[in-house]
Design an enzyme around this catalytic site. Structure first.
Site, PDB file in Angstrom:
ATOM      1  N   HIS A 154      34.520  48.308  37.841  1.00 57.11           N
ATOM      2  CA  HIS A 154      35.310  47.237  38.457  1.00 57.11           C
ATOM      3  C   HIS A 154      34.699  46.931  39.817  1.00 57.11           C
ATOM      4  O   HIS A 154      34.595  47.811  40.672  1.00 57.11           O
ATOM      5  CB  HIS A 154      36.776  47.636  38.614  1.00 57.11           C
ATOM      6  CG  HIS A 154      37.639  46.496  39.066  1.00 57.11           C
ATOM      7  ND1 HIS A 154      38.339  45.686  38.187  1.00 57.11           N
ATOM      8  CD2 HIS A 154      37.887  46.004  40.305  1.00 57.11           C
ATOM      9  CE1 HIS A 154      38.979  44.756  38.866  1.00 57.11           C
ATOM     10  NE2 HIS A 154      38.730  44.933  40.156  1.00 57.11           N
ATOM     11  N   CYS A 155      34.299  45.688  40.001  1.00 59.03           N
ATOM     12  CA  CYS A 155      33.599  45.301  41.231  1.00 59.03           C
ATOM     13  C   CYS A 155      34.538  44.557  42.168  1.00 59.03           C
ATOM     14  O   CYS A 155      35.101  43.514  41.809  1.00 59.03           O
ATOM     15  CB  CYS A 155      32.387  44.428  40.892  1.00 59.03           C
ATOM     16  SG  CYS A 155      31.437  43.933  42.350  1.00 59.03           S
ATOM     17  N   VAL A 156      34.702  45.088  43.359  1.00 61.48           N
ATOM     18  CA  VAL A 156      35.574  44.456  44.352  1.00 61.48           C
ATOM     19  C   VAL A 156      35.012  43.109  44.794  1.00 61.48           C
ATOM     20  O   VAL A 156      35.749  42.157  45.034  1.00 61.48           O
ATOM     21  CB  VAL A 156      35.746  45.383  45.573  1.00 61.48           C
ATOM     22  CG1 VAL A 156      36.607  44.714  46.628  1.00 61.48           C
ATOM     23  CG2 VAL A 156      36.381  46.698  45.154  1.00 61.48           C
TER      24      VAL A 156
END
Length: 307
Positions: A154-156
């Site tokens: 999951h990429c911020v």
């Protein structure tokens, strides 16, 4: 000790869930950095240099053309990652059976106690949080609160999960970010050096500040993205994700490693004209099941092994 470890893990997941609230803030931050860079390169430095004549003007033209191309590709890739669903498990999904390969071996273990009485595949996993079967290479994302097909992480920065449907777009975003930040760093380096040499600069204090800040930010991003891109290049070459890189440490042979060329095509497709743009050809989408996120080709000799 064990109980405190559980509490700590639980708190971490609570923190991950809180990341959902970043949303538009991260998008605005990315656009702000791009906007600052655009001002420093185009408005403050190379735009005015177009009128200087000679080699200076030619250099400015080359920098501006290349800069605009890279910015367009960077933003195109970025927003494609942001707005593309990484892939979720279809409702009532069930695996395709292959009795000749032994895919009807019953599942065992208490974790499958809530499943139907006729389980289908010894390799199929079950997600307790989603209460559903998990296709191969699928993992549960605690931030998104669902199972994601071929989840990488999951990429911020992209406010989204990176998975089967947008992994290529994420890699292109990294690639064009590296090219753009490297170009900006090199093009602003002479102006950055002139600032510390106390040379006479025909710019306002605001322009000088924007040039200084843009140089520092782009240099920092170029170095960090370079390392990140090298890591993902190695993952693509081995046909693994960030999560699977840890999983396969306990697996002698990785069943999805088909060789570097085919591994690359599993992510970028077979049509070379689409390799550098955040899109797939219709032909690739039809003939490559891996791009649908549910089925993946594997080595025949390892096909019956559990990954």
């Amino acid at each position: 000790m064990y109980r405190s470890g559980i509490v700590m893990a639980w708190n971490v997941f609570r923190f991950c869930t809180a990341l959902r609230g970043l949303g538009s803030i991260m998008i605005l931050l990315v656009l702000g950095i791009v906007g600052l860079t655009y001002y420093a390169v185009v408005v403050s430095n190379y735009g005015p240099a177009l009128y200087d004549g000679g080699l200076t003007s030619l250099t400015a033209i080359a920098v501006l053309i290349l800069f605009h191309i890279l910015v367009v590709m960077l933003l195109w890739s970025y927003f494609t990652v942001v707005f593309t669903d990484p892939g979720s498990v279809p409702p009532n999904w069930r695996p395709v059976l292959d009795e000749e390969r032994g895919d009807t071996i019953p599942l065992t273990g208490s974790e499958f106690s809530d499943m139907p009485a006729d389980p289908t595949n010894s390799r199929i996993r079950y997600c307790r949080k989603c209460n559903q079967l998990k296709p191969p290479r699928c993992h549960h994302c605690s931030v998104c609160g669902r199972c994601v097909l071929k989840m990488d992480h999951h990429c911020v920065w992209v406010v989204n999960c990176v998975g089967a449907f947008n992994y290529k777009y994420f890699l292109l975003f990294l690639f064009y970010t590296l090219l753009e930040t490297s170009l900006v760093t090199l093009s602003l380096l002479p102006h950055f050096i002139a600032f510390f040499r106390d040379e006479e600069i025909a710019e306002t204090p605001g322009m000088v500040a924007s040039t200084f800040l843009a140089f520092v930010l782009n240099l920092a991003f170029a170095l960090s993205v370079l390392g990140f891109l090298i890591m993902h290049a190695s993952l693509v070459a081995a046909n693994t994700t960030t999560i699977e890189a840890y999983e396969k440490k306990t697996t002698p042979k990785w069943r999805y490693d088909l060789g570097r060329k085919r591994n690359f095509e599993q992510v970028f497709g077979m049509n070379k004209r689409y390799w550098l743009i955040p899109a797939y050809s219709e032909e690739d989408l039809r003939r490559m099941p891996a791009l649908q996120g549910l089925e993946y080709p594997s080595k025949p000799d390892l096909d019956a092994q559990e990954f």
